[in-house]
Every structure is written in structure tokens, then in C-alpha cells.
Design a protein around this motif. Structure first.
Motif, mmCIF file in Angstrom:
data_model
loop_
_atom_site.group_PDB
_atom_site.id
_atom_site.type_symbol
_atom_site.label_atom_id
_atom_site.label_comp_id
_atom_site.label_asym_id
_atom_site.label_seq_id
_atom_site.Cartn_x
_atom_site.Cartn_y
_atom_site.Cartn_z
ATOM 1 N N GLY B 704 -38.095 112.496 19.091
ATOM 2 C CA GLY B 704 -37.984 111.697 17.872
ATOM 3 C C GLY B 704 -38.640 110.340 18.034
ATOM 4 O O GLY B 704 -38.054 109.311 17.701
ATOM 5 N N ALA B 706 -41.049 108.902 16.471
ATOM 6 C CA ALA B 706 -41.265 108.127 15.248
ATOM 7 C C ALA B 706 -39.963 107.468 14.822
ATOM 8 O O ALA B 706 -39.949 106.313 14.393
ATOM 9 C CB ALA B 706 -41.779 109.041 14.143
ATOM 10 N N GLY B 707 -38.873 108.216 14.975
ATOM 11 C CA GLY B 707 -37.566 107.650 14.631
ATOM 12 C C GLY B 707 -37.247 106.465 15.509
ATOM 13 O O GLY B 707 -36.811 105.411 15.032
ATOM 14 N N ALA B 710 -39.340 103.510 14.502
ATOM 15 C CA ALA B 710 -38.836 102.895 13.269
ATOM 16 C C ALA B 710 -37.596 102.060 13.587
ATOM 17 O O ALA B 710 -37.439 100.936 13.105
ATOM 18 C CB ALA B 710 -38.499 103.978 12.257
ATOM 19 N N GLU B 711 -36.765 102.607 14.440
ATOM 20 C CA GLU B 711 -35.536 101.912 14.786
ATOM 21 C C GLU B 711 -35.831 100.612 15.538
ATOM 22 O O GLU B 711 -35.289 99.559 15.219
ATOM 23 C CB GLU B 711 -34.683 102.836 15.654
ATOM 24 N N GLU B 714 -36.926 97.956 13.241
ATOM 25 C CA GLU B 714 -35.832 97.309 12.497
ATOM 26 C C GLU B 714 -35.020 96.396 13.404
ATOM 27 O O GLU B 714 -34.614 95.316 13.000
ATOM 28 C CB GLU B 714 -34.914 98.382 11.867
ATOM 29 N N VAL B 715 -34.820 96.847 14.648
ATOM 30 C CA VAL B 715 -34.071 95.998 15.586
ATOM 31 C C VAL B 715 -34.823 94.693 15.807
ATOM 32 O O VAL B 715 -34.239 93.608 15.804
ATOM 33 C CB VAL B 715 -33.863 96.737 16.932
#
Lengths: 373, 879
Positions: B704, B706-707, B710-711, B714-715
Motif C-alpha cells: 500500500g 500509495a496509501g 498519502a498518509e 497528511e502527517v
């Protein structure tokens, strides 16, 4: 006639990393839970097919946990799930959809090719999967050339914008509003727009089943559609979401404004399941501002699932009383009036001075309390 | 407050009781040298007032005189508000306190408490007291060490002053609340940034590092995602490539092309075979033709060889005949030249003989002339030798210069003695007259002078007889001396064989001259006999004489002198003629030789030519025996025609083979095969690559990425937002902190206005145009001059000390207004002051003395001599 559930934009695996852990895990869980809810809804409503119009996953490579969770929840439902790649989870060779296909239970079908598939007898689904995150082409262009047996129900499934919704980036995947009519579709089920929006009698966005960001005033929902050959479908919006993502601006000019705004919020909403993006504006006295922020921070914030408070817009006009609260005269009073005059000047300095004044007020009261005690 | 009397006993150096009485109002000065105990007095005063009698602290124990176990005791008479008080305090041993005042007598703790209220100070802690707890007197009793420090007053004084000031200025300081707020803000700021440098710390530093970490993690995640996506893209590309290659491999068009090429190759190979055969036949024909041509050419060659040999032989014979004539001419010319040479040689020999004979004659003549010359020389030599002999006799005279000198001496002696004799003599001049006889001592007299030395008788004729007797003064000795001298003189003359001294001198000179001439004559003689090489005659007269003895006189043999020059010239001419003849003869000889050589060669040529002719003819004859020439020609004709046909055939075969380029066909086939192989290889490589990429994708996909990316984004955003929030908070706190400080300082300035004003009166005297700047805690911060602040630390020590005294004075004035018990004691103050400042300061202290009691302890009597004050003498104070 065929009864389907139209949904889209599940965005499973969205990180919500800016939230504290407890909020974050609640939001993430809610997105997975909504799959169960839709499955239950399908059973309840006897819908044999759930059509997901793109963005099943938040990104092109969600982790195995998300994938497995999603598929195992789908496998428990009695309906057939038709999953189509959207811009967030666009199809690409050996990518996500290959994994899905490998792991998918029998009732999960992947629509990563623009080919008409038969849902059931005399009911055909025309998918327009996306192969790129952004494309200026209209993905539904091929619908017209997709032939289906004479008299069969034609349901289009696409992901993209009908119009420019005014987002920050120029609209991509633009679909003409009359595509359903042009391509002889009985229903065009669209995804991408996260709010429920019916375009015309045969075209609708179902919105996300579980809202994932501020900007929508309602919880997520799906569309229950009864489609028939030739006639417009019968569409019914059914709530599926848990959380409210409210955005509010409170214009405050005194304690009363605040009280009524707060009351309004408390009466109308389900606070424990509400995430509130609250912007305060207006001008109030220093004492009022402190009291309001205190109320919001120590009471409302705990009542809500999450409070995103922006109070920079709430200006203070320190009253004589405010200053007197800090001190009637003497050094603290002098410091307060120095800051007040800087705050009046406005600009960045003013805003800083205003914040400093507020802090001084808080500390002065605290010192007073301690002195009294 | 006024001190009146002080009594000390068993206190440090004051073992014996010391009593100071009659301390005056106003200014008192205690002038004592160092170590006299001034500071101990101040210590004792402090102990009496501020230290509880029951205290046993180290400080209190130090009051005991060294090595004693006694109770240090202090007694004090003082006035407060016009009321007299007496305090007696003893420490340690039998510790006690007694305070007696207008309201009665107090003892023990009651006395301590009363004292405290009376003078307004705090109970000291166990270790004694500190300036903070001593009240006004703590500020105003200035010990030596702290004289310099511009310390803020303790809180008791501050409070006291503060209430005084509040009454006066009507302002209220923030007080405790302000301190509390300020401390809170400082603390909150320090939790985010360091107070000194403003470097992030605590939560802000954490937020910074969190933001940096989040950024780093985001970059890593994005890198991983990118690499995964590249794998995906690479996989898709590899698959496409593989499909393309496979399509290529299965292309039917290519197979058809390959088959056609194989056919072409077969055709080309057979054409090639035909060509090779035609080439062989062509070469065979060509060789035949060439052999026949060679045979025909041999005939032609032999014939032309015979012709050429004949021509050469004829030419050689002609040349030989022509040359023979030349040869004969050369022989003749050589003979002629030889005869001419013999003639010339004889002529030269004759000329040589004539010249030799003439030379012999000339030599005989020359000899004869030389002998004659020698003879002539001999007569001259003889004359010279005679002259030399004469001169040599002269030169050889026996008279020496010494002899002549002796003679001269003797002569002088004669003359001297004569003079002496003549002095006693009578001189008689005799003139004879004709006809008369005149005799002297019977001897006929001669005319002239006569000296008469003894009785002498002159007879003039007969006419007279004169006897003349000279005076007796002349003795006989003079006469005798003269005679002796004369005798010696004559003896010498006889010895030397001369007539007189003059003759001797003459003879001596003649001998010297003869010696000189002799040298010249001998040189002439040598010149006369130089010798003669032609005659073999050595130089010198002896050789000459010897040579001439052998010669006979043959002067008549002289012959006529021959003409040598003419003969010599004739010889030269004859020589030249002979050389000319030699040259001509040699040339003729050479010509002759060459002609002969050529003759031999031409003979040989002729012989060779003859042989060549014979050989050529023999060869031709041989050929004719071997072949029939006309048959050969016919064969050549036929072979030529056959060859032309073969050339045609070859041409055709070449064209046929050229149409199908066998190499090109082979290359094309090889290329096609190679391409096929390479495509197969590439396909295999792609299969492997696809497998590897598939494995990568299969393992990376489920992560994952890409996940995660992305996370992490955001962090990172959230960390950045948090950092912005905290930075703003820090900025707000910084502003608040600065504002509080600013307000605090401003308040202190306003609030301390009265103190500043009082102090200003004094400060004006030492630092004109300056204001004092106090901090909020009433401590002196510095001075402000012309709008610039100068911190205390930047001022000179003297100024610092003066300011310390002056601010105390100002505070004392203020306290005095409040009717607080005020007493100013300065221990050894103004150490660093110059004379001018000292005078100003003592003036101020004198003035202060009019308002309050001032006690000045000093060791510098001179410095304070000018000050009008009550003076206290410690030495006289002992009880």
C-alpha cells in the motif's frame, strides 16, 4: 426492470492523518463499516447488484489490510458487487485491480475494461473505467458504440465531472450532461462528486456513502435505482453514512450570538457523530472572546467527534472593563493598553498583539484567582 | 533614629570593654587606622539590633574573641522619635537581652519583638540576618565590602518606600500579580524558546523535529512509491516489447523472403560454376596464342641479330682503319719532340760550365784583395803597438800620489821654516852699478835681495866694508830648522828622482793621462784586427801577424774580373728552354700512348664483332633446322580465331553471374538469421525481466505504498501546521514578554520619580545633566545622559560608589519623610573618589547631617580633615 444500488467514492484507506489517533481510527473504521451497511441495505431492498462508480479505494495501491477487509466484507453480502476503477484507483496493468481480481470472492466483479457486461437477462452494464488519474477525454464516449441486445436495459457507469464543479484543478474526465440520452442509456450512474446530485431524470451522482471531508452538510448516502428499458429510472436516496461533516461560520458580536449559535448546533445535530469545521468571525470584547473560546474548547469540543476551530477571524475590541479586569492601573494595565493600541493598528503585528493581549488577560485573571484563593 | 552611646565587650578584638559615648547628632567621623576595629563596631551594632540574643549561628560564634569562651556583649543607647532607649545584649554564654525605654523594661523575646517593631525589621533566620530582612538600617548601614554595590533595597524597605511613593505619586505598581503574570509568561516562553537566544526548545523544538521527520518520512514514502510505479511502468513496457517481438518472429512475410533468398542463392551458385569453366577455357586459348607468338618472334629476333652483328663489324673495321693514321702521326710527333729536348739539355749544360769557371776566377781575386788589406792593417797595428808601448812606460811611472803628498808637506815645511828664519833676518836689496864690485862675505854679490841672518860682511868694492849683524832675536834654531827642512825636502826629491815638487806633480798627472790614452789605443788596436772569414783569419793582432808570415807576395797573379751576372742570366734562359722542351715531349708521349691504347681496343672490337656475326648466323641456321616458319604462321591464324570465340563465351558467363550477387544474398540470409536469433534472445530476456518485475510488483503492491505516501503527506502537513501554531504562540509570548518588560520599566520610572528627583539633586553635583534609572525592584540600573543609558557596570568604580552612597541618601531622605528610624553609617566610603568629587560628597554628607545622624568610619584622616563634624576617638573611648 432491475433494482440496483448505485454508490461510489468509498475511498477506502483514506489516511485522515491530520486527526488525532482516536478520531482517525473511527473515521477509517466508518469507511469500512459502510460496506457492510450497503450490503445490508441491498439485502433489505432486494437489490441484486451494487454498482460502484469509481474510487473504491483512496489510492492506486491501498495496503493488503484495506483490500482484504473490503473484499471479505463484500463476500459476506448476498448481492453482486460491481467495482469500477475511478481516478483515485485507476486501472493499470498489474496494479491494484490485478490484486483485487486475484483475491475477489465470486460475488465481486471488476470492471476494468470498457466493455458492456450483462448484469442479468436483458440488463446490461456499460462501464467507463479510468486508466489514468487525469484525462481530458470523456470516458463515456464509447457508450454509444457499445451494443447491447435489442430491448435490453442499458445502465452506464462512469466516474468524472459533468461540469466543472469549481474545484481547484481544472475539471477532468468531463462527461457531457446528456450522455444518457445520446448513448441510449436508461440510467447513467456517476461517481466522483462526493455529494448527492441528480443531473437529470436519467443521470445522477450518488455521492460518497460515508462523508470524508468538510463541505457537505449531510451524512453520506447511496441511490436505490429501479431501472427499466426505455423509461426513466426511479431513484431513491438512502442514507448510509455515520458522520456529519459540518462547516459553519459563526458571525459573533456578543455573548447572545454565541449562545444562540451554540443552541442551534446542539438542537439540530448529532454531536457525538459530528465533525465541525467552525470559523468564528465578528468582533467581541476580550472577556467574551475568552469565555467563548473556553466554552468551545472545554465543552463543545468534547461533545463533538471533532472540532476544527478557526478563531483568528473573531476580532476583539477590548473594552474598558476588559482592561480593568487585567488591572485598573499599574503595570499590567499599562502593558494591556500598549498591546491594545498595537492590536488596533491591525496587520500581522496587530493580530500578534491581539493574541498577546488575550494571553495577558487570561494570565492576569488566573493570577487574580490564585491571589484571591 | 540617633545613636548616643555604644558599649562593646568580649566582642572580637574588643576583649576589654570599649565605650563610646557622646555620639553627636548630625555628622560623626570615626578616624582610626586599619585594624583598629571600626568595622567590628558596625558588626556589633548589627548584632545588637538584628541578631537574636539566643542565636548560636556560626556568625554569632565568630563574635567571641579568639580562643575565649565568653559572652560577647553589646550595649546601646539610642533615640527613636525623641524617646531614649537602652539596649543590652549578651550572646552565647549567659545570653540575654534587656531593652529599656519610655514604656518600660523588656527582656528576652519580648525585648526582641519590641526592638523589631520599633526599628521595623524582620526576624532574622537561623544563620543570622541578611540585608533583605534588616529594613531601612540594612540599606543604610553600609559595610565596607558592599559600599561599591548599587544594590536594590530589601523588600521591607521597598514596601516602606513603595507606600511612601504611592502616597506621593498616586500610582500603583502591578505588585505581586504583575510578578506572577510576568513569571508565567517567561515560563511559558521558556517552554518554547530559550530566554537568552530565542532558540526553539521544548514543544517548539519537538514540533520542529517532528515536522522535519515527517518531511523525511514523506520523501522516503514517495521515493518508494515512485520506484514501485516505475516498476509497474517498466512491466507494462516489457510486456509490450515482448508482444512486438513475438509478432515479429511469427511474421509470414519474413519467412517468404527467406525462402526466396535461398532460391536465389542456388541460381547464383550454378552461374558461378559456369563462369569458372569459361574462365579456364579462356585462359587456355590465351596461352596457346602466346606460345605461337613467341616462336614467330624467335625467328624475327635471330634475323635481326645477324643484321645487327654485320653492321657492328663493318663499323669496327672502319674505325680501326681511321685510327691507324692517327697513331702514326703521334709516333712521329713524339720523335721530333725528343730530339728537341736533347738539344736544349746540352745548351743548358754549357751555360752551367761557363758560370762555374767565372765563379772560380772571382773567388781568387777576392782572396788576393783580402790579403793585401791585411797587410795594410798590419802596418797600422805596429804603429799602434809602438804608441801603446810609449804610453805604457809613462803610465808605469813609480811616482804615487802619496809620494807627491809627502813631498808637498815637505815643501810646505821648507816655506814655513824659511818664513820663521826670514823674520829675524835683515833684508838687503842689492842693485849693482857698473864698475863696482860688491862682495858678500867675500863672495861676489848678485843683485837682488839678500837676507842677512848672521853677521855678514858686505864689501862695496873697497869703498866700504859693511858688516851687518842682524838683531839677536833670530836664533840659530830657525836657521837650523830651515836647513833641516830643506835637507829633508831635497832628500825626498832625490828619492823620487824629481827636480822639484812641481815636477813631481806634473809627472804624476802625465802617468794618469797615459793610462787613459792606453785604453783608447788598445781599443784602436783591436779594431784594426777584426779578422776575415774569407781568409779563415781570426780576430786579433797575433792571428794577423801569424797569417801574414805564411803568405807570399803574389800580387801579380790577378786576373780580369768575369761578368757573373750575364753568365747567370744565360743559364736561367737555358733552363727555361729545357723545361719547355720537357713539357712538349711529355705531351707527345701521352698522345702517343693514347693512340696506341685505342689502336689495341679497336682491334679487339673488330674481333668481337666478327665473333657476334658468326654466332648470330649459327643461331638462325639452328632455328631454321627446327621449325617450318610458314607452318607456324598458319597455326597462329587458327589459334587467334579460336581465342576470340572463347572471349565471347567468358563475357556471357560473367554477365550471367553478375546478375545474381551471391555475396549479397548470403549476407542477407545471414542478417535475417541473426535478427531472428537476436529477437529470440531479447524475448527470453524480456520473459525474465517480466517475471522479476511481476515478483517486485506482487511484493510491493500489497504494502500500500500509495496509501502510505498519502498518509505521510497528511502527517507532514499536520506537523507543519502544528509548527506554525507553536511558532505563533512563541511569537505572541515574546511580544507579551517584551511588552510586560517595557511596561514594568516605564512604571518603575514613573513610580520611582520621587526617589529619582531626590537623588537628582545630589547626582547633579557629580554628574551634571544625568538622571538615575531605576529598575522595577528599585535597584539602580544606571544613569541616563543626553538620552543614552549607561549601565552601572559601564561607569567608573568611583562613580559607582558615589552613586551607591547617593541613592542610599535619597532613600534615607524618603524614609525620613515617612518618619522611619533612619541612621546612615558608612564604613570606609569614597575610597575611589578623586579630590573634587570627595569634596562634593563630603559637602552632601554634611548637609545630610543636618537632617539625620550620619556616622562615617574611615582610616583616612587626611581625606576628611576638612569636614566639620564631631570626631570620635576609639583609643580614648576605652572604659
Amino acid at each position: 426492470m432491475i433494482r440496483i444500488l448505485h454508490t461510489a467514492d468509498w475511498q477506502l484507506g483514506k489516511p485522515f492523518a491530520r486527526f488525532p489517533d482516536e478520531v482517525r481510527s473511527a473515521l477509517s473504521e466508518a469507511r469500512l463499516d459502510v460496506v457492510d451497511k450497503i450490503g445490508a441495505l441491498a439485502r433489505e431492498q432486494e437489490a441484486g447488484h451494487v454498482l460502484v462508480a469509481g474510487d473504491v479505494f483512496d489510492n492506486v495501491d491501498p495496503g493488503d489490510r484495506i483490500l482484504t477487509q473490503a473484499l471479505s466484507r463484500m463476500s459476506r453480502a448476498s448481492t453482486t458487487w460491481w467495482l469500477m476503477p475511478g481516478n483515485h484507483d485507476h486501472a493499470r496493468a498489474d496494479g491494484l485491480w490485478s490484486r483485487v481480481r486475484r483475491q475477489a470472492p465470486p460475488n465481486v466483479r471488476v470492471l476494468d475494461r470498457a466493455e458492456a457486461v450483462e448484469l442479468e437477462e436483458q440488463a446490461w452494464l456499460l462501464p467507463a473505467p479510468l486508466e489514468h488519474r487525469r484525462t481530458r477525454d470523456d470516458p463515456t464516449e464509447s457508450f454509444a458504440s457499445m451494443s447491447t441486445p435489442l430491448g435490453a436495459i442499458r445502465i452506464g457507469l462512469a466516474h468524472g465531472s459533468i461540469t466543472d464543479f469549481g474545484g481547484s484543478s481544472p475539471a477532468t474526465n468531463v462527461i457531457p450532461p446528456d450522455r444518457a440520452r445520446q448513448a441510449g442509456l436508461d440510467y447513467l450512474a456517476l461517481g466522483d462528486w462526493h455529494a448527492h446530485l441528480q443531473i437529470n431524470d436519467r443521470t445522477a451522482y450518488c455521492g460518497t456513502p460515508e462523508v470524508d471531508g468538510f463541505g457537505s452538510e449531510e451524512p453520506g448516502s447511496v441511490i436505490l435505482a429501479d431501472c427499466a428499458a426505455g423509461g426513466p429510472p426511479s431513484l431513491q436516496r438512502v442514507r448510509s453514512g455515520t458522520y456529519w461533516w459540518l462547516t459553519q461560520i459563526w458571525e459573533l458580536h456578543g455573548r447572545d450570538d454565541f449562545t444562540s449559535a451554540l443552541q442551534g448546533l446542539r438542537v439540530s445535530d448529532d454531536l457525538p457523530r459530528t465533525l465541525l469545521d467552525l470559523r468564528l468571525e465578528g468582533t467581541v470584547s476580550l472577556a467574551d472572546r475568552i469565555a467563548m473560546l473556553d466554552e468551545l474548547g472545554t465543552v463543545l469540543a468534547h461533545e463533538l467527534r471533532w472540532l476544527d476551530l478557526r478563531h483568528e477571524g473573531l476580532a476583539i475590541r477590548p473594552t474598558e472593563d476588559d482592561i480593568a479586569e487585567i488591572d485598573v492601573q499599574g503595570t499590567l494595565a499599562n502593558a494591556a493598553s500598549l498591546l491594545a493600541s498595537k492590536a488596533d493598528a491591525g496587520g500581522d503585528e496587530g493580530s500578534l498583539a491581539s493574541a498577546a493581549l488575550e494571553r495577558l488577560y487570561v494570565e492576569a485573571l488566573r493570577a487574580q484567582r490564585e491571589a484571591d484563593a | 533614629m540617633k545613636l548616643r552611646a555604644l558599649e562593646v565587650a568580649n566582642f572580637r578584638k574588643f576583649r576589654k570593654p570599649l565605650e563610646i559615648t557622646g555620639i553627636a547628632e548630625g555628622l560623626n567621623i570615626v578616624v582610626e587606622p586599619n585594624e583598629a576595629g571600626k568595622s567590628t563596631l558596625l558588626e556589633a551594632l548589627r548584632a545588637a539590633l538584628f541578631i537574636r540574643h539566643s542565636a548560636k549561628s556560626e556568625l554569632v560564634r565568630s563574635f567571641c574573641p579568639f580562643g575565649d569562651e565568653v559572652g560577647p556583649r553589646v550595649g546601646l543607647d539610642f533615640e527613636v522619635d525623641g524617646e531614649a532607649w537602652r539596649l543590652d545584649k549578651q550572646f552565647l554564654k549567659a545570653a540575654s537581652i534587656t531593652l529599656v525605654g519610655p514604656s518600660g523594661r523588656f527582656e528576652s523575646d519580648a525585648a526582641e519583638d519590641r526592638l523589631q517593631t520599633l526599628l521595623g525589621f524582620d526576624k532574622g533566620n537561623n544563620r543570622g540576618t541578611d540585608p533583605e530582612s534588616r529594613g531601612a538600617l540594612g540599606l543604610l548601614w553600609v559595610e565596607q565590602a558592599s559600599a561599591l554595590a548599587v544594590e536594590p533595597p530589601g523588600h521591607l524597605v521597598r514596601n516602606n518606600i513603595r507606600s511612601a511613593l504611592e502616597a506621593e505619586v498616586g500610582a500603583v505598581l502591578g505588585g505581586r500579580r504583575f510578578e506572577l503574570v510576568r513569571a508565567r509568561i517567561d515560563e511559558a516562553y521558556a517552554a518554547l524558546r530559550t530566554a537568552r537566544t530565542g532558540k526553539p526548545t521544548g514543544r517548539l523544538a519537538e514540533a520542529e523535529s517532528r515536522a522535519a521527520e515527517a518531511g523525511a518520512r514523506r520523501e522516503v514514502a514517495e521515493d518508494q512509491l515512485r520506484s514501485y510505479e516505475q516498476s509497474l511502468a517498466a512491466l507494462e513496457q516489457a510486456r509490450t516489447q515482448k508482444r512486438l517481438i513475438e509478432r515479429e518472429l511469427e511474421d509470414p512475410e519474413m519467412a517468404e523472403q527467406r525462402r526466396k533468398l535461398a532460391e536465389d542463392l542456388k541460381l547464383a551458385e550454378s552461374a558461378q560454376l559456369r563462369l569458372t569453366a569459361a574462365q579456364a577455357r579462356h585462359a587456355e586459348g590465351e596461352a596457346q596464342l602466346k606460345a605461337l607468338d613467341q616462336a614467330l618472334a624467335a625467328f624475327e629476333h635471330a634475323e635481326s641479330a645477324v643484321h645487327e652483328a654485320l653492321a657492328v663489324r663493318d663499323k669496327a673495321n672502319a674505325a680501326l682503319a681511321a685510327h691507324r693514321q692517327d697513331h702514326e702521326m703521334a709516333v712521329e710527333a713524339e720523335t721530333t719532340r725528343r730530339t728537341a729536348l736533347a738539344e736544349r739539355r746540352q745548351a743548358r749544360r754549357d751555360a752551367q760550365g761557363a758560370l762555374d769557371a767565372a765563379r772560380t776566377i772571382a773567388e781568387g781575386n777576392a782572396r788576393r784583395q783580402a790579403v793585401a788589406r791585411a797587410r795594410a792593417q798590419l802596418s797600422q797595428v805596429k804603429a799602434a803597438e809602438q804608441a801603446i808601448a810609449v804610453k805604457r812606460d809613462l803610465a808605469n811611472s813609480s811616482l804615487t800620489a802619496k809620494d807627491v803628498e809627502q813631498l808637498a808637506a815637505l815643501d810646505r815645511k821648507v816655506t814655513e821654516t824659511q818664513t820663521l828664519r826670514d823674520a829675524g833676518a835683515v833684508s838687503i836689496e842689492v842693485e849693482l852699478t857698473e864698475g863696482q864690485t860688491f862682495t858678500i862675505d867675500g863672495e861676489p854679490a848678485t843683485a837682488g835681495r839678500h837676507d842677512v841672518l848672521q853677521a855678514t860682511t858686505f864689501a862695496i868694492g873697497k869703498a866700504a866694508r859693511l858688516t851687518i849683524t842682524p838683531p839677536a832675536v833670530v836664533g840659530r834654531s830657525a836657521v837650523d830648522a830651515h836647513d833641516a827642512a830643506l835637507e829633508a825636502y831635497h832628500d825626498k826629491l832625490a828619492e823620487l828622482e824629481v827636480e822639484s815638487y812641481a815636477a813631481a806633480v806634473k809627472r804624476l798627472n802625465a802617468a794618469q793621462n797615459a793610462r787613459d790614452e792606453l785604453v783608447v789605443l788598445e781599443r784602436q788596436l783591436a779594431a784594426l784586427c777584426p779578422g776575415d772569414i774569407t781568409l779563415d783569419l781570426a780576430p786579433g793582432a797575433a792571428a794577423l801577424k801569424l797569417f801574414l808570415e805564411d803568405q807570399t807576395a803574389d800580387a801579380d797573379d790577378a786576373e780580369a774580373e768575369p761578368d757573373l751576372a750575364a753568365l747567370s742570366k744565360a743559364l736561367d734562359l737555358a733552363n727555361e728552354a729545357e723545361q719547355h722542351a720537357i713539357g712538349q715531349h711529355e705531351s707527345a708521349q701521352q698522345t702517343h700512348h693514347q693512340a696506341e691504347t685505342r689502336l689495341v681496343q679497336l682491334g679487339a672490337d673488330t674481333a668481337t664483332a666478327e665473333r657476334d656475326v658468326a654466332s648470330a648466323q649459327a643461331q638462325l641456321t639452328a632455328l631454321e633446322g627446327e621449325h617450318d616458319r610458314s607452318a607456324l604462321a598458319a597455326q597462329r591464324q587458327a589459334a587467334g580465331e579460336d581465342y576470340a570465340r572463347r572471349v565471347d563465351a567468358l563475357d556471357q558467363a560473367e554477365r550471367a553471374a553478375g546478375a545474381l550477387d551471391i555475396e549479397r544474398i548470403r549476407r542477407s540470409i545471414a542478417h535475417q538469421d541473426q535478427a531472428q536469433t537476436r529477437a529470440q534472445e531479447e524475448r527470453l530476456a524480456l520473459v525474465a525481466k517480466i517475471a522479476s518485475l511481476e515478483a517486485t510488483v506482487a511484493s510491493e503492491g500489497p504494502k500500500g505504498l500509495a496509501g502510505i505516501a498519502a498518509e505521510t503527506r497528511e502527517v507532514e502537513e499536520s506537523a507543519a501546521a502544528q509548527l506554525v501554531r507553536l511558532t505563533r504562540e512563541a511569537d505572541v509570548l515574546a511580544l507579551l514578554r517584551d511588552t510586560l518588560r517595557e511596561a514594568g520599566d516605564a512604571a518603575a520610572r514613573t513610580f520611582l520619580g520621587p526617589v529619582t528627583r531626590r537623588a537628582a539633586r545630589y547626582v547633579e553635583r557629580i554628574l551634571p545633566g544625568s538622571d538615575l534609572v531605576f529598575a522595577e525592584d528599585m535597584g539602580l540600573v544606571g544613569v541616563r545622559r543626553d538620552g543614552f543609558d549607561e549601565g552601572c557596570g559601564d561607569l567608573s568604580r568611583g562613580t559607582q560608589e558615589q552613586l551607591a552612597v547617593l541613592t542610599r541618601l535619597a532613600f534615607a531622605d524618603l524614609l525620613l519623610d515617612r518618619k522611619a528610624p533612619v541612621s546612615l553609617i558608612l564604613d570606609d566610603p569614597l575610597v575611589y573618589s578623586d579630590d573634587a568629587r570627595l569634596e562634593v560628597m563630603t559637602d552632601l554628607l554634611e548637609e545630610a547631617g543636618t537632617r539625620m545622624q550620619v556616622i562615617l568610619l574611615t582610616c583616612r584622616s587626611k581625606a576628611f580633615r576638612h569636614v566639620a563634624a564631631h570626631r570620635i576617638d576609639l583609643a580614648g573611648a576605652s572604659a
